[in-house]
Scaffold this active site. Structure first.
Site, PDB file in Angstrom:
ATOM      1  N   ALA A 110       0.778  -1.247   0.000  1.00 19.88           N
ATOM      2  CA  ALA A 110       0.000   0.000   0.000  1.00 19.88           C
ATOM      3  C   ALA A 110       0.805   1.291   0.000  1.00 19.88           C
ATOM      4  O   ALA A 110       0.269   2.338  -0.342  1.00 19.88           O
ATOM      5  CB  ALA A 110      -0.941   0.001   1.209  1.00 19.88           C
ATOM      6  N   ALA A 111       2.081   1.263   0.416  1.00 26.19           N
ATOM      7  CA  ALA A 111       2.813   2.541   0.553  1.00 26.19           C
ATOM      8  C   ALA A 111       3.204   3.102  -0.817  1.00 26.19           C
ATOM      9  O   ALA A 111       3.545   2.329  -1.711  1.00 26.19           O
ATOM     10  CB  ALA A 111       4.073   2.316   1.383  1.00 26.19           C
ATOM     11  N   PRO A 112       3.146   4.417  -0.996  1.00 24.42           N
ATOM     12  CA  PRO A 112       2.847   5.431   0.011  1.00 24.42           C
ATOM     13  C   PRO A 112       1.362   5.722   0.221  1.00 24.42           C
ATOM     14  O   PRO A 112       1.031   6.591   1.012  1.00 24.42           O
ATOM     15  CB  PRO A 112       3.554   6.674  -0.542  1.00 24.42           C
ATOM     16  CG  PRO A 112       3.501   6.491  -2.029  1.00 24.42           C
ATOM     17  CD  PRO A 112       3.621   5.017  -2.265  1.00 24.42           C
ATOM     18  N   GLY A 114      -1.261   5.797  -2.492  1.00 27.32           N
ATOM     19  CA  GLY A 114      -2.059   6.326  -3.610  1.00 27.32           C
ATOM     20  C   GLY A 114      -3.363   5.574  -3.777  1.00 27.32           C
ATOM     21  O   GLY A 114      -4.458   6.158  -3.777  1.00 27.32           O
ATOM     22  N   GLU A 133       1.952  -2.657   4.323  1.00 30.15           N
ATOM     23  CA  GLU A 133       3.205  -2.378   3.604  1.00 30.15           C
ATOM     24  C   GLU A 133       4.319  -3.116   4.320  1.00 30.15           C
ATOM     25  O   GLU A 133       4.596  -2.857   5.486  1.00 30.15           O
ATOM     26  CB  GLU A 133       3.474  -0.873   3.584  1.00 30.15           C
ATOM     27  CG  GLU A 133       4.845  -0.501   3.057  1.00 30.15           C
ATOM     28  CD  GLU A 133       5.152  -1.050   1.661  1.00 30.15           C
ATOM     29  OE1 GLU A 133       4.318  -0.901   0.749  1.00 30.15           O
ATOM     30  OE2 GLU A 133       6.235  -1.638   1.475  1.00 30.15           O
ATOM     31  N   ARG A 138       8.910   2.450   4.315  1.00 31.74           N
ATOM     32  CA  ARG A 138       7.853   3.070   3.509  1.00 31.74           C
ATOM     33  C   ARG A 138       6.548   3.234   4.280  1.00 31.74           C
ATOM     34  O   ARG A 138       5.603   3.848   3.789  1.00 31.74           O
ATOM     35  CB  ARG A 138       7.605   2.224   2.246  1.00 31.74           C
ATOM     36  CG  ARG A 138       8.773   2.312   1.270  1.00 31.74           C
ATOM     37  CD  ARG A 138       8.610   1.369   0.092  1.00 31.74           C
ATOM     38  NE  ARG A 138       7.431   1.602  -0.719  1.00 31.74           N
ATOM     39  CZ  ARG A 138       7.369   2.404  -1.780  1.00 31.74           C
ATOM     40  NH1 ARG A 138       8.427   3.066  -2.170  1.00 31.74           N
ATOM     41  NH2 ARG A 138       6.249   2.536  -2.466  1.00 31.74           N
ATOM     42  N   ASP A 177      -1.079  -4.444  -5.641  1.00 33.79           N
ATOM     43  CA  ASP A 177      -0.407  -3.479  -6.520  1.00 33.79           C
ATOM     44  C   ASP A 177       1.074  -3.824  -6.395  1.00 33.79           C
ATOM     45  O   ASP A 177       1.793  -3.265  -5.568  1.00 33.79           O
ATOM     46  CB  ASP A 177      -0.724  -2.059  -6.019  1.00 33.79           C
ATOM     47  CG  ASP A 177      -0.221  -0.989  -6.972  1.00 33.79           C
ATOM     48  OD1 ASP A 177      -0.213  -1.232  -8.186  1.00 33.79           O
ATOM     49  OD2 ASP A 177       0.157   0.100  -6.492  1.00 33.79           O
ATOM     50  N   CYS A 230       3.032  -1.235 -12.537  1.00 35.62           N
ATOM     51  CA  CYS A 230       3.308  -0.055 -13.359  1.00 35.62           C
ATOM     52  C   CYS A 230       4.473  -0.382 -14.281  1.00 35.62           C
ATOM     53  O   CYS A 230       5.415   0.387 -14.394  1.00 35.62           O
ATOM     54  CB  CYS A 230       3.567   1.176 -12.492  1.00 35.62           C
ATOM     55  SG  CYS A 230       4.994   1.024 -11.406  1.00 35.62           S
TER      56      CYS A 230
HETATM   57  N1  SAM Z   1       0.075   0.822  -3.891  1.00 32.91           N
HETATM   58  C1  SAM Z   1       1.078   1.849  -3.682  1.00 32.91           C
HETATM   59  C2  SAM Z   1       0.490   3.201  -4.011  1.00 32.91           C
HETATM   60  O1  SAM Z   1      -0.414   3.265  -4.845  1.00 32.91           O
HETATM   61  O2  SAM Z   1       0.901   4.204  -3.429  1.00 32.91           O
HETATM   62  C3  SAM Z   1       2.323   1.572  -4.480  1.00 32.91           C
HETATM   63  C4  SAM Z   1       2.892   0.225  -4.190  1.00 32.91           C
HETATM   64  S1  SAM Z   1       4.398  -0.133  -5.015  1.00 32.91           S
HETATM   65  C5  SAM Z   1       3.904  -0.394  -6.626  1.00 32.91           C
HETATM   66  C6  SAM Z   1       4.738  -1.755  -4.463  1.00 32.91           C
HETATM   67  C7  SAM Z   1       4.992  -1.895  -2.987  1.00 32.91           C
HETATM   68  O3  SAM Z   1       5.279  -3.279  -2.727  1.00 32.91           O
HETATM   69  C8  SAM Z   1       6.166  -1.127  -2.441  1.00 32.91           C
HETATM   70  O4  SAM Z   1       5.737  -0.277  -1.428  1.00 32.91           O
HETATM   71  C9  SAM Z   1       7.102  -2.189  -1.879  1.00 32.91           C
HETATM   72  O5  SAM Z   1       7.741  -1.805  -0.665  1.00 32.91           O
HETATM   73  C10 SAM Z   1       6.169  -3.349  -1.635  1.00 32.91           C
HETATM   74  N2  SAM Z   1       6.855  -4.667  -1.622  1.00 32.91           N
HETATM   75  C11 SAM Z   1       8.123  -4.960  -1.927  1.00 32.91           C
HETATM   76  N3  SAM Z   1       8.356  -6.274  -1.744  1.00 32.91           N
HETATM   77  C12 SAM Z   1       7.218  -6.826  -1.324  1.00 32.91           C
HETATM   78  C13 SAM Z   1       6.831  -8.133  -0.935  1.00 32.91           C
HETATM   79  N4  SAM Z   1       7.682  -9.154  -0.997  1.00 32.91           N
HETATM   80  N5  SAM Z   1       5.564  -8.318  -0.517  1.00 32.91           N
HETATM   81  C14 SAM Z   1       4.688  -7.308  -0.480  1.00 32.91           C
HETATM   82  N6  SAM Z   1       4.998  -6.044  -0.836  1.00 32.91           N
HETATM   83  C15 SAM Z   1       6.240  -5.802  -1.250  1.00 32.91           C
END
Ligand code: SAM
Length: 460
Positions: A110-112, A114, A133, A138, A177, A230
């Site tokens: 979920a971070a940050p 959006g 998250e 983050r 996401d 993305c």
């Molecule tokens: N949904 C967020 C937003 O809209 O602001 C953006 C999320 S970003 C695309 C993906 C996120 O997945 C990051 O915050 C990252 O730290 C987290 N992440 C990294 N490795 C992960 C894991 N093994 N399991 C779950 N989340 C993970």
């Protein structure tokens, strides 16, 4: 922009005649967007208020494109949680999740925040939103953004998807996401560009396979699982969904009818697929404003549709003892015309008072950072309201509340956000400082001087 050679070659091979338009678009500036917080303001009302010309985002009713010179991050309405700065294609994700008020929803990465803030608005502060998250560094931004948003029915966790999956199939909507190779971030992030490699794409795809399988365990029969990235790499997009559908036949792809979305590309997987992968959606930077996203909406079709939630879990939640509850009640009586949290169960954790969502999963053993809305602190026979409580108040709830109303362009607003005291004659006691009718934070007046309670860490 100098793009990695392997990336350019791959996009030429995939997009053929369209590749030039796509690659050229990456050299153009990113389009800025914002999404209005419909918990506080309608998109129509925001258009009247905004000092910039706004162009609607076709796939998101609360989304707008901004002209190049706008600096919306500096405007006090941003501090009041009236909008979130979000690139336009990202606004399609929560629109695809389409939660209903009252649903149980979990955003697993979920971070940050959006998509989580967008989900919270669509849920109208009813039901439960778990914003998780796993990456420690983050989570703070996620907490701050959800606080600014005024999201009430939220639990913030910092745990692995595998551990959360132990809750079982209890969520109406699940969003993954996913962490990805971030090809859609090339225009905005030099880091995404420098870190990209074919190896990264492969490792992301392997991780996404695992995370999606775990995420699916949380979806109730009849519920929805949305997978998004993305990135443009088919290995992380259609291929992940194809493998998932093969391994998990109880899910089927739902068509996504978002304006501006292009169909997914099963032809890029090199196999003829029965899975209807063209039902997935792709947003392309050369075809619509935004950086680019991939979205798949999956519905669990086996078993009887159940919407039963576990009962509200008591431990480790403690209702406040009567004496402390009374301090809150006195504050409410003195401050608001009507209690804005009249139906919320309260809980005291240490000296922090929280309003809980009406139902909760069992949080035992889950690394939980915040449960519900922090209302304030009970200390020495006094209740001190939290910043979260101010930001959770809607303009309607501020009617009858003692406020100090500031003009967004006034020097007082700058002084308030900088932590200064303000001079304003009036009744002594707590007041909500507002800008254009939206809460910015607390002040406490004594003899015409308003002491500043804007959080130190947020001051300009
Ligand atoms: N949904 C967020 C937003 O809209 O602001 C953006 C999320 S970003 C695309 C993906 C996120 O997945 C990051 O915050 C990252 O730290 C987290 N992440 C990294 N490795 C992960 C894991 N093994 N399991 C779950 N989340 C993970």
């Amino acid at each position: 922009m100098t793009l990695p050679e392997h990336f350019t070659e791959r996009m030429h091979a995939l997009l053929r005649a369209e590749a030039e338009a796509f690659l050229t678009s990456l050299d153009q500036p990113a389009r800025a967007g914002l999404r209005v917080n419909t918990l506080k303001c309608s998109p129509e009302a925001f258009r009247q208020l905004a000092p910039w010309p706004l162009e609607p985002v076709p796939w998101c009713a609360s989304g707008f494109l901004l002209p190049e010179p706008a600096r919306p991050g500096l405007h006090p309405l941003h501090r009041a949680g009236v909008y979130y700065l979000q690139e336009p294609s990202a606004m399609a994700v929560a629109a695809a999740v389409a939660p209903e008020p009252g649903d149980w929803v979990i955003d697993l990465a979920a971070a940050p925040g959006g998509k989580a803030t967008h989900l919270a608005s669509l849920m109208e502060n009813r039901g439960l939103l778990v914003a998780n998250e796993v990456t420690r560094g983050r989570v703070r931004a996620l907490g701050e953004n959800l606080e600014r948003w005024g999201a009430r029915h939220t639990v913030i966790t910092q745990d692995s998807v595998a551990r959360l999956a132990k809750w079982g199939a209890v969520f109406d909507r699940v969003l993954l996401d996913a962490p990805c190779s971030g090809e859609g971030m090339f225009r905005k992030s030099a880091e995404a560009l420098s870190q990209w490699s074919n190896r990264l794409v492969e490792s992301c795809a392997a991780r996404q396979d695992g995370l999606l399988a775990e995420a699916a365990q949380l979806v109730r029969p009849g519920g929805v699982l949305v997978y998004s990235t993305c990135t443009f790499a088919p290995e992380e997009d259609e291929a992940v969904v194809a493998k998932f559908l093969q391994d998990t036949p109880e899910f089927r792809l739902e068509p996504l009818t978002l304006p501006g979305a292009q169909p997914g590309r099963p032809d890029w997987l090199g196999t003829t697929s029965e899975a209807k992968l063209e039902r997935t959606a792709r947003f392309w930077p050369h075809l619509s404003p935004g950086e680019g996203h991939f979205i798949a909406k999956l519905r669990r079709t086996d078993g009887p549709e159940t919407r039963v939630k576990p009962a509200h879990v008591k431990p480790p939640m403690f209702a406040p003892p009567p004496r402390q509850a009374k301090l809150w009640e006195t504050f409410v009586r003195e401050t608001f015309a009507e209690n804005p949290l009249i139906n919320a169960p309260l809980t005291l954790q240490g000296d922090h008072l929280y309003a809980l969502p009406e139902t909760l999963p069992d949080l035992t053993g889950i690394h939980t950072l915040r449960t519900g809305l922090w209302l304030g602190t009970l200390k020495k026979n006094r209740f001190k309201p939290s910043h979260s409580l101010a930001l959770a108040l809607t303009p309607g709830e501020l009617v009858g509340t003692r406020t100090l109303s500031l003009d967004p362009n006034s020097p007082e607003v700058t002084r308030y956000l900088g932590g200064d005291v303000l001079d304003a004659p009036g009744e002594n006691g707590w007041l909500v400082v507002t800008v254009s009718g939206f809460a910015l934070g607390w002040g406490r007046r004594s003899q015409g001087v308003v002491k500043n309670f804007y959080p130190k860490g947020l001051r300009r």
